[in-house]
Motif scaffolding. Structure first.
Motif, short mmCIF file in Angstrom:
data_model
loop_
_atom_site.label_atom_id
_atom_site.label_comp_id
_atom_site.label_asym_id
_atom_site.label_seq_id
_atom_site.Cartn_x
_atom_site.Cartn_y
_atom_site.Cartn_z
N ALA A 13 23.26 38.88 -41.40
CA ALA A 13 23.67 40.00 -40.55
C ALA A 13 24.07 39.50 -39.16
O ALA A 13 25.05 39.97 -38.58
CB ALA A 13 22.53 41.02 -40.44
N VAL A 16 27.56 38.01 -39.31
CA VAL A 16 28.62 39.03 -39.34
C VAL A 16 28.73 39.73 -37.99
O VAL A 16 29.83 40.06 -37.54
CB VAL A 16 28.36 40.03 -40.48
CG1 VAL A 16 29.37 41.17 -40.44
CG2 VAL A 16 28.42 39.33 -41.83
N GLN A 17 27.60 39.96 -37.34
CA GLN A 17 27.63 40.60 -36.02
C GLN A 17 28.40 39.74 -35.03
O GLN A 17 29.23 40.25 -34.26
CB GLN A 17 26.21 40.84 -35.51
CG GLN A 17 26.14 41.58 -34.18
CD GLN A 17 24.78 42.22 -33.96
OE1 GLN A 17 24.24 42.86 -34.84
NE2 GLN A 17 24.21 42.03 -32.78
N GLN A 20 32.06 39.98 -35.85
CA GLN A 20 32.60 41.26 -35.40
C GLN A 20 32.87 41.25 -33.89
O GLN A 20 33.91 41.73 -33.43
CB GLN A 20 31.62 42.39 -35.73
CG GLN A 20 32.06 43.77 -35.27
CD GLN A 20 33.30 44.25 -35.99
OE1 GLN A 20 33.29 44.46 -37.20
NE2 GLN A 20 34.40 44.44 -35.26
N HIS A 35 24.16 44.36 -28.42
CA HIS A 35 24.70 43.60 -29.54
C HIS A 35 24.92 42.13 -29.17
O HIS A 35 24.80 41.24 -30.01
CB HIS A 35 26.02 44.21 -30.01
CG HIS A 35 25.87 45.60 -30.55
ND1 HIS A 35 26.91 46.52 -30.57
CD2 HIS A 35 24.79 46.25 -31.07
CE1 HIS A 35 26.49 47.66 -31.08
NE2 HIS A 35 25.21 47.53 -31.39
N LEU A 61 19.97 43.41 -34.31
CA LEU A 61 20.94 42.99 -35.33
C LEU A 61 21.41 44.15 -36.21
O LEU A 61 21.98 43.94 -37.27
CB LEU A 61 20.33 41.88 -36.20
CG LEU A 61 19.91 40.62 -35.43
CD1 LEU A 61 19.23 39.63 -36.38
CD2 LEU A 61 21.12 39.96 -34.77
N GLY A 64 25.09 44.15 -37.13
CA GLY A 64 25.41 43.16 -38.15
C GLY A 64 24.96 43.60 -39.54
O GLY A 64 25.66 43.35 -40.54
N ARG A 67 27.59 46.16 -40.66
CA ARG A 67 28.90 45.56 -40.93
C ARG A 67 28.85 44.58 -42.10
O ARG A 67 29.83 44.45 -42.85
CB ARG A 67 29.41 44.85 -39.68
CG ARG A 67 29.65 45.75 -38.49
CD ARG A 67 30.63 46.86 -38.80
NE ARG A 67 32.01 46.42 -38.74
CZ ARG A 67 33.05 47.13 -39.15
NH1 ARG A 67 32.85 48.32 -39.70
NH2 ARG A 67 34.28 46.68 -39.05
N ALA A 68 27.72 43.91 -42.27
CA ALA A 68 27.59 42.97 -43.39
C ALA A 68 27.67 43.70 -44.72
O ALA A 68 28.25 43.18 -45.70
CB ALA A 68 26.28 42.20 -43.28
#
Length: 207
Positions: A13, A16-17, A20, A35, A61, A64, A67-68
């Motif tokens: 996560a 991915v965060q 992003q 974030h 997190l 993330g 979004r993950a």
């Protein structure tokens, strides 16, 4: 239920965060301090005793985690850059594992920078982190190409933020691998990973 460890799930996560935020910063979108903060913290966590020492716990997190799940789901145009940065960070972290001299240099310079900074997270030293990134990770054959608004990326301050988040992405990818994550998991354990992410998201909501 998923048998994927919670810490490995949060490491993915975090990856991915960071990916992003790279995309958001490159296109001039607003990013939230909560974030950024755990990712900045992770950059300086070069010798943590526990997972909580890397990100300061799990609560930062949440972006993330959400979004993950999307990245592991149905592909959409808006997710393609995030996926590309995450995969590139995994590849770069793997390359870094075989470059002990660069890894040592990176760790030493980040430790030195942290020692010199009084308040690292309140006043992030993006320019200093960016310079460290440039003469360590940027020297590797495998580099991450970032797309965004050219006029923004030409600004030193913006480019420094982007490189800092790229470093955070590589840090997360390194940790994810340490915790047992592998690139092939993104294909063959995709369903399990999404289930694990959904489970930890439910925990975050309850707390």
């Amino acid at each position: 239920m998923s048998d994927i460890p919670v810490e490995r799930t949060f490491a993915f996560a975090a990856l991915v965060q960071a990916a992003q935020l790279v995309d958001d910063i490159a296109f001039g979108r607003a990013v939230r301090t909560e974030h950024l903060a755990p990712l900045l913290r992770s950059v300086f966590a070069t010798n943590p005793e526990a997972f909580s020492d890397v990100y300061g716990g799990y609560t930062g997190l949440g972006l993330g985690v959400k979004r993950a799940q999307a990245v592991l789901g149905r592909a959409t145009p808006e997710l393609l850059p995030v996926t590309r940065y995450a995969l590139a960070a995994i590849d770069l972290a793997e390359k870094l594992r075989h470059e002990s001299a660069i890894t040592t240099q990176l760790t030493r310079e980040l430790d030195q920078l942290q020692a010199e900074q009084t308040i690292v997270l309140d006043e992030p030293p993006y320019l200093e982190i960016s310079r460290i990134y440039q003469h360590t990770l940027s020297t590797l054959q495998r580099r991450i190409q970032v797309k965004g608004v050219p006029e923004l990326l030409a600004q030193e301050a913006v480019a420094a933020q982007v490189r800092t988040m790229l470093l955070a992405a590589v840090r997360a990818a390194w940790l994810w691998r340490q915790l047992g994550g592998r690139r092939w998991h993104l294909v063959f354990l995709r369903t399990n990973m999404r289930a694990a992410l959904a489970a930890v998201e439910a925990q975050l909501i309850r707390h």
